[in-house]
Design an enzyme around this catalytic site. Structure first.
Site, mmCIF file in Angstrom:
data_model
loop_
_atom_site.group_PDB
_atom_site.id
_atom_site.type_symbol
_atom_site.label_atom_id
_atom_site.label_comp_id
_atom_site.label_asym_id
_atom_site.label_seq_id
_atom_site.Cartn_x
_atom_site.Cartn_y
_atom_site.Cartn_z
ATOM 1 N N ASP A 161 -139.699 -90.415 -26.238
ATOM 2 C CA ASP A 161 -141.356 -90.299 -26.518
ATOM 3 C C ASP A 161 -141.978 -91.245 -25.720
ATOM 4 O O ASP A 161 -141.507 -92.259 -25.134
ATOM 5 C CB ASP A 161 -141.624 -90.360 -28.010
ATOM 6 C CG ASP A 161 -142.881 -89.651 -28.381
ATOM 7 O OD1 ASP A 161 -143.474 -89.159 -27.732
ATOM 8 O OD2 ASP A 161 -142.940 -89.545 -29.876
ATOM 9 N N ASP A 170 -147.081 -80.869 -30.018
ATOM 10 C CA ASP A 170 -147.223 -81.304 -31.616
ATOM 11 C C ASP A 170 -147.795 -80.146 -32.229
ATOM 12 O O ASP A 170 -147.749 -80.166 -33.590
ATOM 13 C CB ASP A 170 -148.119 -82.555 -31.498
ATOM 14 C CG ASP A 170 -147.045 -83.707 -31.473
ATOM 15 O OD1 ASP A 170 -145.798 -83.695 -31.140
ATOM 16 O OD2 ASP A 170 -147.589 -84.968 -31.275
HETATM 17 C C1 DGJ Z 1 -145.370 -87.682 -31.051
HETATM 18 C C2 DGJ Z 1 -144.414 -86.630 -31.145
HETATM 19 O O1 DGJ Z 1 -144.745 -85.512 -30.176
HETATM 20 C C3 DGJ Z 1 -143.846 -86.187 -32.352
HETATM 21 O O2 DGJ Z 1 -143.144 -85.063 -32.319
HETATM 22 C C4 DGJ Z 1 -143.327 -87.282 -33.049
HETATM 23 O O3 DGJ Z 1 -142.223 -87.847 -32.646
HETATM 24 C C5 DGJ Z 1 -144.337 -88.470 -33.254
HETATM 25 N N1 DGJ Z 1 -144.598 -88.824 -31.755
HETATM 26 C C6 DGJ Z 1 -143.734 -89.629 -33.687
HETATM 27 O O4 DGJ Z 1 -144.380 -90.923 -33.736
#
Ligand code: DGJ
Length: 732
Positions: free
Chosen positions: A483, A553
């Site tokens: 991430d 997301d």
């Molecule tokens: C952002 C990501 O897009 C989510 O899927 C998740 O992993 C969060 N970060 C966790 O902090």
């Protein structure tokens, strides 16, 4: 041979199955761009460079003096490199500030070589040939006699795919240092401006939205200055003929294999010529090259299609599936996963995770992924990034114990990291406050309460590799979600000398690539999934290391349609991370139909959804396996695009041999009119296809020309359906 050199005419011709790209070396050594478009047999392209006669304000170079009336001025001629400050007044693609302090740059042909295969680019991700015969490469060496800068233009042609790559190597062959101020990976002067510019803009939760605008005189384009390719603009643009659409018209796609600040520019001059270029964003960039040193640009991918945007996308998809995704996971089936993020956030312990894993096993899923919140003292996003040591209060018995219990269920195990980030509230920050990106005497802006690790530093990268290895080397881990949750500000490194601070952004991403390279080499079995607050770093640079990337997301199926359609302009389904979640709208049927256009998986806590929904999910698993190859490696046809129709969206995957296809329709908004015929694309008109759901048989010709009446299928808000067809071998 896909690259030909006509030594008499001094013409290079780069051919693919469907395109030709023609360059001429003129008598003064200029590299002139003559043509890029549908395949042509000719090497004789007389006067193609003479796009405008002499214009009084346009200067010529001394050796061309008196040659005005033959049409010579570097201000109007079409170049392969747009040099700064020597009579070509358009936006430059190459600008080198030499030891005398001026930035006049002028490179001319010296020599060339043509060879089979494709070279890699040191330190940077790049497309590759599987066999030497896949590609042919042309390297043209040019030189600026005044400064001693030697610039090599590298072109690789993917003969079967109407695709090519371009990059540059700048070498300092002089006795003095110079500074590269601007070095675009490719530059091409097209002889028209009758195109629309397509780009993919967005933000967190709304990535890669489709934007189309006509070219007009002046500079237009997209860029990132965020320290990543970013949600805001993808490093992709396309030019399509004015009347062109999904199926018709010339489409040129350009994508940069790069994950940091980029710039994609189209500069339309007074002469209606369009200079297209793409590369590292010259804002806040400079690179000092000492004598003997070399600088490598990232590579740009160029795709040509005479079958509209659809043809362009299908070429990108094949190209990336075959020549970008590497290692074990290039061809291995990706495990069907459940991720706990949307279900639990950071509020979990080992028992809660194991309950999700047990449900996953019982439902037929194959991998459990533990997301953010397993390390340091992280119960929320204010702390612990960088302290990659398990939180034993949450995972009692340690990570090894959790993994072995998940494995005992018969599932694979995945884990979340955000390696390039550091929380000010972390042990590692307290020990090394200078390890984060910062500049002296200026406050460090926070994003999501966090700072960014200084990836330019070898000690930081070693720390990260070692601390991640404590977990990766000692446990049986199958998958890693990588991430990246903020933009870079106050860009600077405590270790770089003053004159090299301008190199920061590029060095940052070289550092990230190096760490990704080390991790993928040390743990070749690991499947990496890229992520950046959803799809903020969805680019071919990251995809080279991580063959799939979390798309967004936003997991609401109806919003996802726009995101997935936009993403598909350039990136194949195999790369689009897409999950079914408990998000507010639509049935699980629609959630599944949308997420199936991607890597597929679930992102929920089964304890929080109803028994009926859990039962529906159980029925969805078999389809994933049955249609995996069709979706991941079939040809995508966007049948009804959200940018054309606010009510319905439809798409189809057709197998390469055209013996099988599946189409999906999602009704975004109810429409009273039931009169709805959907025409398929890409089928064999002479084949007959049987619908697996209804048993009906239709010819490919009928399905493509008359279409299928969808009168009897669901038509309400958020409803959807998917139908599968196979070649009918017995029925007539
Ligand atoms: C952002 C990501 O897009 C989510 O899927 C998740 O992993 C969060 N970060 C966790 O902090």
């Amino acid at each position: 041979m896909s690259i030909l050199f006509d030594s008499e005419k001094k013409i290079f011709k780069l051919d693919t199955a469907g395109s030709s790209y023609v360059i001429r070396v003129d008598k003064n050594g200029f590299l002139l761009h003559l043509y890029y478009g549908a395949k042509i047999p000719d090497v004789n392209l007389p006067d193609f460079e003479k796009r405008c006669r002499y214009a009084s304000f346009s200067a010529t170079t001394p050796e061309a003096d008196g040659d005005y009336w033959s049409g010579f001025t570097p201000d109007t001629w079409p170049f392969e490199v747009g040099c700064n400050g020597c009579a070509d007044m358009r936006t430059a693609s190459l600008q080198i500030r030499n030891a005398d302090g001026n930035a006049a740059t002028d490179v001319r042909y010296v020599s060339h070589q043509i060879y089979a295969g494709k070279p890699g680019i040191p330190g940077l991700p790049a497309l590759f040939a599987n066999e030497e015969s896949d590609c042919e490469t042309l390297e043209i060496l040019t030189r600026d006699e005044t400064t001693g800068a030697e610039v090599t233009l590298v072109y690789t042609v993917f003969e079967k795919l109407s695709a090519m790559t371009r990059s540059l190597i700048v070498a300092n062959a002089s006795e003095k240092a110079f500074e590269i101020e601007r070095v675009m990976s490719f530059c091409m002067d097209m002889n028209s401006c009758d195109y629309d510019l397509i780009s993919l803009y967005g933000r967190h939760m709304k990535e890669r939205d489709f934007a189309r605008r006509p070219l007009s005189h002046g500079v237009q384009g997209v860029y990132s200055r965020r320290g990543s390719s970013s949600h805001a603009q993808n490093p992709f643009i396309a030019l399509i003929g004015r009347g062109g659409n999904e199926e018709y018209g010339e489409a040129y796609g350009f994508n940069l294999v790069y994950s940091c600040n980029f710039s994609a520019i189209v500069d339309v001059d007074y002469n209606n010529s369009s200079r297209v270029m793409m590369g590292i964003n010259p804002d806040d960039f400079g690179w000092t090259l000492q004598p003997g040193e070399r600088f490598y640009t990232p590579e740009a991918v160029l795709v040509y299609s005479d079958a509209g945007l659809g043809g362009m996308s299908r070429t990108f998809h094949r190209l990336y599936n075959r020549h970008l995704v590497r290692g074990e996971w290039a061809h291995k089936k990706r495990p069907l996963l459940v991720n706990n993020w949307e279900g639990t956030g950071m509020d979990f312990d080992d028992e809660k995770l194991l309950a999700i894993a047990a449900w996953a096993k019982e439902t037929g899923l194959e991998m459990f992924v533990m997301d953010d919140g397993w390390f340091g003292k992280r119960d929320d996003d204010t702390n612990s990034l960088g302290d990659w040591v398990v939180n034993e209060k949450k995972l009692r018995g340690g990570i090894g114990s959790l993994i072995s219990r998940v494995k005992a269920l018969g599932l694979k195990f995945g884990i979340w990291y955000e390696p390039e980030m550091i929380s000010p509230d972390s042990d590692i920050y307290r020990a090394h406050p200078d390890w984060c990106v910062h500049v002296p005497d200026r406050a460090r802006s926070l994003g999501r309460h966090q700072c960014v690790m200084d990836m330019t530093r070898a000690d930081v990268r070693d720390y990260l590799f070692n601390i991640m290895s404590e977990v990766l080397a000692n446990n049986d881990i199958d998958y890693l979600k990588w991430d990246f949750n903020r933009n870079i500000t106050e860009a600077g490194s405590a270790l770089l000398p003053t004159e090299k601070q301008k190199e920061f952004y590029h060095r940052f991403i070289l550092g990230t690539y190096e760490l990704m390279d080390r991790i993928t080499k040390a743990y070749p079995h690991l499947l990496l999934e890229g992520c950046s607050g959803g799809g903020g770093r969805f680019d071919p640079g990251i995809l080279y290391y991580a063959p799939q990337s979390w798309c967004s997301d936003n997991t609401d199926a109806l919003s996802r349609i726009d995101i997935q359609f936009g993403t598909s302009l350039c990136y194949p389904a195999s790369m689009q991370g897409a999950h079914v979640s408990a998000s507010r709208r639509t049935s699980y049927e629609t959630k599944r139909n949308v997420a199936m256009w991607g890597t597929f998986g679930y992102e929920l806590d089964p304890a929080k959804i109803s028994e009926e929904d859990r039962a529906v999910i159980k029925t969805q698993i078999a389809d994933y396996h049955q249609y995996y190859d069709l979706i991941h490696y079939g040809d995508l046809y966007r049948l009804i695009c959200p940018w054309d129709d606010p009510y319905r969206a439809a798409w189809a995957f057709v197998s390469e041999d055209k013996t099988e296809f599946m189409f999906t329709v999602v009704v975004k908004l109810y429409m009273e009119a039931r009169n709805f015929f959907l025409k398929m694309k890409g089928l064999d008109p002479d084949k007959r296809y049987v619908c697996e759901e209804t048993g009906e048989v239709f010819s490919g010709a009928l399905l493509m020309n008359a279409g299928l009446s969808l009168f009897r299928y669901p038509n309400g808000d958020g409803e959807s359906f998917a139908l599968h067809f196979k070649e009918a071998t017995t029925c007539k």
